[in-house]
Scaffold this motif. Structure first.
Motif, PDB file in Angstrom:
ATOM      1  N   GLU A 114       0.889  -1.234   0.024  1.00 26.94           N
ATOM      2  CA  GLU A 114       0.053  -0.045  -0.182  1.00 26.94           C
ATOM      3  C   GLU A 114       0.839   1.332   0.130  1.00 26.94           C
ATOM      4  OE1 GLU A 114      -2.387  -0.383   3.294  1.00 26.94           O
ATOM      5  OE2 GLU A 114      -4.075  -1.838   2.587  1.00 26.94           O
ATOM      6  N   ARG A 115       2.143   1.225   0.524  1.00 26.39           N
ATOM      7  CA  ARG A 115       2.907   2.305   0.632  1.00 26.39           C
ATOM      8  C   ARG A 115       3.607   2.569  -0.539  1.00 26.39           C
ATOM      9  NH1 ARG A 115       7.597   2.691   5.013  1.00 26.39           N
ATOM     10  NH2 ARG A 115       7.677   4.483   3.802  1.00 26.39           N
ATOM     11  N   ILE A 116       3.787   1.655  -1.419  1.00 26.33           N
ATOM     12  CA  ILE A 116       4.656   1.878  -2.648  1.00 26.33           C
ATOM     13  C   ILE A 116       3.634   1.614  -3.875  1.00 26.33           C
ATOM     14  CG2 ILE A 116       6.804   1.242  -1.303  1.00 26.33           C
ATOM     15  CD1 ILE A 116       6.482  -1.537  -2.553  1.00 26.33           C
ATOM     16  N   ILE A 117       3.077   1.182  -3.843  1.00 26.99           N
ATOM     17  CA  ILE A 117       2.102   0.858  -5.257  1.00 26.99           C
ATOM     18  C   ILE A 117       1.677   2.003  -6.121  1.00 26.99           C
ATOM     19  CG2 ILE A 117      -0.290   0.695  -4.429  1.00 26.99           C
ATOM     20  CD1 ILE A 117       1.334  -1.617  -6.551  1.00 26.99           C
ATOM     21  N   ASP A 118       1.368   3.049  -5.487  1.00 22.00           N
ATOM     22  CA  ASP A 118       0.828   4.271  -6.175  1.00 22.00           C
ATOM     23  C   ASP A 118       2.045   5.526  -6.760  1.00 22.00           C
ATOM     24  OD1 ASP A 118      -1.804   3.736  -6.237  1.00 22.00           O
ATOM     25  OD2 ASP A 118      -2.052   4.444  -4.216  1.00 22.00           O
ATOM     26  N   GLU A 119       3.317   4.932  -6.196  1.00 20.02           N
ATOM     27  CA  GLU A 119       4.339   5.931  -6.404  1.00 20.02           C
ATOM     28  C   GLU A 119       4.741   5.930  -7.791  1.00 20.02           C
ATOM     29  OE1 GLU A 119       7.561   5.462  -3.616  1.00 20.02           O
ATOM     30  OE2 GLU A 119       6.074   5.451  -2.001  1.00 20.02           O
ATOM     31  N   PRO A 120       5.361   6.838  -8.595  1.00 20.47           N
ATOM     32  CA  PRO A 120       5.661   6.568 -10.075  1.00 20.47           C
ATOM     33  C   PRO A 120       7.049   5.774  -9.897  1.00 20.47           C
ATOM     34  CG  PRO A 120       6.124   8.823  -9.235  1.00 20.47           C
ATOM     35  CD  PRO A 120       5.231   8.074  -8.228  1.00 20.47           C
ATOM     36  N   ALA A 168      12.977   0.609  15.161  1.00 15.49           N
ATOM     37  CA  ALA A 168      13.403   1.223  13.916  1.00 15.49           C
ATOM     38  C   ALA A 168      12.564   0.477  12.626  1.00 15.49           C
ATOM     39  CB  ALA A 168      14.843   1.373  13.414  1.00 15.49           C
ATOM     40  N   ARG A 169      12.677  -0.821  12.837  1.00 11.40           N
ATOM     41  CA  ARG A 169      12.126  -1.597  11.651  1.00 11.40           C
ATOM     42  C   ARG A 169      10.499  -1.158  11.913  1.00 11.40           C
ATOM     43  NH1 ARG A 169      13.262  -2.789   7.025  1.00 11.40           N
ATOM     44  NH2 ARG A 169      15.215  -3.242   7.687  1.00 11.40           N
ATOM     45  N   LYS A 170      10.089  -1.498  12.943  1.00 12.01           N
ATOM     46  CA  LYS A 170       8.729  -1.336  12.991  1.00 12.01           C
ATOM     47  C   LYS A 170       8.138   0.283  12.700  1.00 12.01           C
ATOM     48  CE  LYS A 170       4.985  -1.003  16.706  1.00 12.01           C
ATOM     49  NZ  LYS A 170       4.716  -1.139  18.284  1.00 12.01           N
ATOM     50  N   LEU A 171       8.909   1.170  12.979  1.00 16.69           N
ATOM     51  CA  LEU A 171       8.562   2.593  12.257  1.00 16.69           C
ATOM     52  C   LEU A 171       8.630   2.833  10.859  1.00 16.69           C
ATOM     53  CD1 LEU A 171      10.399   4.774  15.048  1.00 16.69           C
ATOM     54  CD2 LEU A 171       7.809   4.467  15.029  1.00 16.69           C
ATOM     55  N   MET A 172       9.586   2.066  10.388  1.00 16.62           N
ATOM     56  CA  MET A 172       9.845   2.220   8.892  1.00 16.62           C
ATOM     57  C   MET A 172       8.832   1.384   8.055  1.00 16.62           C
ATOM     58  SD  MET A 172      14.005   1.831   8.509  1.00 16.62           S
ATOM     59  CE  MET A 172      14.156   1.860   6.875  1.00 16.62           C
ATOM     60  N   VAL A 173       8.481   0.068   8.526  1.00 13.40           N
ATOM     61  CA  VAL A 173       7.541  -0.562   7.760  1.00 13.40           C
ATOM     62  C   VAL A 173       6.038   0.002   7.753  1.00 13.40           C
ATOM     63  CG1 VAL A 173       6.400  -2.849   7.680  1.00 13.40           C
ATOM     64  CG2 VAL A 173       8.786  -2.741   8.065  1.00 13.40           C
ATOM     65  N   SER A 174       5.929   0.736   8.847  1.00 15.77           N
ATOM     66  CA  SER A 174       4.436   1.204   9.169  1.00 15.77           C
ATOM     67  C   SER A 174       4.460   2.803   8.618  1.00 15.77           C
ATOM     68  CB  SER A 174       4.232   1.315  10.734  1.00 15.77           C
ATOM     69  OG  SER A 174       5.068   2.428  11.443  1.00 15.77           O
ATOM     70  N   GLY A 175       5.559   3.080   7.934  1.00 15.85           N
ATOM     71  CA  GLY A 175       5.518   4.708   7.626  1.00 15.85           C
ATOM     72  C   GLY A 175       5.342   5.696   8.567  1.00 15.85           C
ATOM     73  N   ARG A 176       5.561   5.543   9.775  1.00 20.33           N
ATOM     74  CA  ARG A 176       5.641   6.634  10.649  1.00 20.33           C
ATOM     75  C   ARG A 176       6.843   7.477  10.791  1.00 20.33           C
ATOM     76  NH1 ARG A 176       4.419   2.730  15.593  1.00 20.33           N
ATOM     77  NH2 ARG A 176       4.932   4.718  16.945  1.00 20.33           N
ATOM     78  N   ILE A 177       7.835   7.291   9.947  1.00 21.79           N
ATOM     79  CA  ILE A 177       9.036   8.134   9.876  1.00 21.79           C
ATOM     80  C   ILE A 177       9.157   8.255   8.543  1.00 21.79           C
ATOM     81  CG2 ILE A 177       9.743   7.716  12.097  1.00 21.79           C
ATOM     82  CD1 ILE A 177      11.948   5.988  10.801  1.00 21.79           C
ATOM     83  N   MET A 178       9.946   9.373   7.945  1.00 22.11           N
ATOM     84  CA  MET A 178      10.355   9.334   6.743  1.00 22.11           C
ATOM     85  C   MET A 178      11.716   8.441   6.283  1.00 22.11           C
ATOM     86  SD  MET A 178      11.941  12.609   4.355  1.00 22.11           S
ATOM     87  CE  MET A 178      10.670  13.703   4.872  1.00 22.11           C
ATOM     88  N   SER A 179      11.337   7.305   5.614  1.00 18.00           N
ATOM     89  CA  SER A 179      12.032   6.319   5.456  1.00 18.00           C
ATOM     90  C   SER A 179      11.596   5.403   4.182  1.00 18.00           C
ATOM     91  CB  SER A 179      12.110   5.340   6.576  1.00 18.00           C
ATOM     92  OG  SER A 179      10.792   4.761   6.727  1.00 18.00           O
ATOM     93  N   ARG A 180      12.620   4.620   3.823  1.00 23.22           N
ATOM     94  CA  ARG A 180      12.284   3.620   2.641  1.00 23.22           C
ATOM     95  C   ARG A 180      12.959   2.411   3.068  1.00 23.22           C
ATOM     96  NH1 ARG A 180      12.056   5.058  -3.600  1.00 23.22           N
ATOM     97  NH2 ARG A 180      10.148   5.905  -2.906  1.00 23.22           N
ATOM     98  N   THR A 181      12.657   1.145   3.051  1.00 22.06           N
ATOM     99  CA  THR A 181      12.937  -0.114   3.319  1.00 22.06           C
ATOM    100  C   THR A 181      13.747  -0.461   2.262  1.00 22.06           C
ATOM    101  OG1 THR A 181      11.118  -1.405   2.599  1.00 22.06           O
ATOM    102  CG2 THR A 181      11.396  -0.641   4.944  1.00 22.06           C
ATOM    103  N   MET A 182      14.693  -1.638   2.318  1.00 24.45           N
ATOM    104  CA  MET A 182      15.311  -2.177   1.055  1.00 24.45           C
ATOM    105  C   MET A 182      14.319  -2.724   0.218  1.00 24.45           C
ATOM    106  SD  MET A 182      18.334  -1.981  -0.453  1.00 24.45           S
ATOM    107  CE  MET A 182      19.307  -1.465   0.932  1.00 24.45           C
ATOM    108  N   SER A 183      13.214  -3.194   0.465  1.00 26.79           N
ATOM    109  CA  SER A 183      12.293  -4.050  -0.175  1.00 26.79           C
ATOM    110  C   SER A 183      11.625  -2.911  -0.925  1.00 26.79           C
ATOM    111  CB  SER A 183      10.908  -4.565   0.817  1.00 26.79           C
ATOM    112  OG  SER A 183      11.683  -5.969   1.164  1.00 26.79           O
ATOM    113  N   SER A 224      12.800   0.030  -2.027  1.00 28.50           N
ATOM    114  CA  SER A 224      13.774   0.330  -3.091  1.00 28.50           C
ATOM    115  C   SER A 224      13.959  -0.619  -4.266  1.00 28.50           C
ATOM    116  CB  SER A 224      15.041   0.719  -2.410  1.00 28.50           C
ATOM    117  OG  SER A 224      15.973   1.118  -3.331  1.00 28.50           O
ATOM    118  N   ALA A 225      14.010  -1.863  -3.788  1.00 27.76           N
ATOM    119  CA  ALA A 225      13.930  -3.149  -4.722  1.00 27.76           C
ATOM    120  C   ALA A 225      12.735  -3.175  -5.535  1.00 27.76           C
ATOM    121  CB  ALA A 225      14.203  -4.388  -4.381  1.00 27.76           C
ATOM    122  N   TYR A 226      11.640  -2.791  -4.981  1.00 25.15           N
ATOM    123  CA  TYR A 226      10.231  -2.818  -5.796  1.00 25.15           C
ATOM    124  C   TYR A 226      10.388  -1.787  -6.825  1.00 25.15           C
ATOM    125  CZ  TYR A 226       5.468  -2.728  -6.982  1.00 25.15           C
ATOM    126  OH  TYR A 226       4.157  -2.610  -7.498  1.00 25.15           O
TER     127      TYR A 226
END
Length: 410
Positions: free
Chosen positions: A7-13, A367-382, A384-386
């Motif tokens: 849901e976080r990444i599907i709509d990004e160009p 840190a992993r919890k905050l990143m996956v939930s989108g609660r901080i400005m971040s991007r996981t390796m998954s 980025s790979a997507y």
């Protein structure tokens, strides 16, 4: 892949895929007649650099090989002899180079070649190896561009670009050997010091110096690069070397020279980590690298050298100084070459305060919890790979492999 992540990444160009690394090797060989001489060595380095080779390996009883476009390929038709390799060790280091290797020492010189009025620079390692019934030599050479790659060419995420120059604090670029940490960090610094009226005084400490900023520094800025320990080493006050951490000593040196930015080659030990944090907390902006993969693991690595009550106190200082963590990995690009994927997290005041309510031992999972939930400005390796997969730069198999590895680490 988690539904929340999709849901976080599907709509990004999809980003524009850029070929910043070498394509496949064209199959050519470096041709030479007779013995392999000093002149051949220097000329081959230029030849390989023109083909965007990431490293070149010279080895006793083997043809010269190079990594080009994520493939290791032979680039000479014949193997180099023991005498030829010892001669090359003298060329890149000194007359006693082969003797030091035979005594069990490895050598880490830098190497410069001027060809046709142009200066080419290289990072070199010389190490002894076993060959049948004897000891041989392996020389690994990494080609270095004459100046940093323009930041605009690296397809860096907007979240990183918007935070590339904090007012102060600690900016870490992490990843394994060969992942382009120094390339990314030098491109960021190059972008900063080439900006008109930036008014920066940059002190860089490296071993060896890789990228140079000749010709791109704005008149309002200055960049001084120090190779450790060639230009600077800790001493006991009487002229003798001391056992103090090289990098910790480099930071002490920097604090006496009133910089706006300090660049430290690697935060590799307790003294260096503490020194970087001290410099960051005293109003400086500190860039450094660490050999670790992932934002969460970087936090674990930073606090690991400290124990007991010191861990909590140092953890507090580390988090107060933290501004940006970027992990970069390189993967095979569809069609040849490599593509960079980056995990990152931005530590603004609100984010740092969230971590400060937790025990430092709990930071990696938090840190992993905050990143996956989108609660901080971040991007996981998954994520980025997507994006690289959607852009056609990364295969589906590699993308799913990255997703699986990320799941196993949590």
């Amino acid at each position: 892949m988690d539904t929340q992540l999709i849901e976080r990444i599907i709509d990004e160009p999809a980003p524009v895929a850029r070929a910043n690394f070498a394509a496949r090797h064209d199959g050519s060989f470096y041709e030479f007649a007779g013995g392999f001489t000093h002149d051949n060595f220097d000329d081959l380095l230029k030849w390989a650099g023109e083909r965007k080779a990431s490293d070149i390996t010279f080895q006793t009883n083997e043809p010269v090989k190079s990594e080009i476009g994520a493939q290791i390929v032979p680039i000479t038709r014949r193997a180099l002899s023991k005498n030829e390799m010892e001669d090359l060790a003298r060329h890149v280091y000194a007359a006693h180079g082969p003797g030091m290797v035979l005594a069990g020492y490895d050598l880490d010189p830098s190497h410069e070649v001027r060809i046709g009025g142009q200066l080419f620079r290289y990072r070199v390692n010389v190490t002894g190896i076993r060959v049948p019934q004897s000891t041989g030599i392996q020389i690994t050479v990494r080609t270095l561009p004459q100046r940093p790659i323009p930041l605009a060419h690296l397809n860096v995420e907007e979240g990183i670009l918007a935070n590339k120059r904090p007012n102060q604090g600690l900016f870490l670029v992490t990843g394994p050997t060969g992942s382009g940490k120094s390339t990314l960090m030098s491109s960021i610094l190059g972008d900063i010091v080439s900006t008109p009226n930036a008014n920066e005084k940059v002190l860089e400490y490296a071993s060896p110096i890789e990228y140079v900023y000749d010709g791109i520094v704005d008149p309002s800025c200055s960049v001084a690069q120090t190779e450790v320990p060639k230009h600077l080493r800790p001493h006991d006050g009487g002229g003798a070397d001391s056992q103090e951490s090289l990098w910790g000593y480099a930071i002490r040196n920097a604090l006496r020279r009133k910089p706006t930015i300090i660049s430290i080659g690697e935060a590799r030990d307790k003294a260096t980590i503490a020194g970087c944090v001290e410099a960051a907390l005293t109003g400086h902006l500190v860039y450094s690298t660490t050999h670790v993969i992932g934002v969460a693991e970087t936090l674990r690595r930073l606090i690991q050298p400290f124990g007991g009550d010191e861990k909590r106190a140092m953890g507090y200082d580390i988090m107060q100084s933290m501004r940006v963590i970027v992990t970069q990995l390189l993967f095979p690009r569809v069609g040849g070459g490599k593509v960079a994927c980056r995990e990152f997290a931005i530590f603004d005041a609100a984010t740092r305060n969230q971590f400060l309510t937790k025990n430092p031992d709990d930071w990696p999972a938090f840190a992993r919890k905050l990143m996956v939930s989108g609660r901080i400005m971040s991007r996981t390796m998954s994520e980025s790979a997507y994006q690289a997969y959607r852009a056609g730069a990364l295969s589906r198999e590699d993308w799913m492999r990255i997703v699986s590895a990320e799941r196993e680490s949590t």
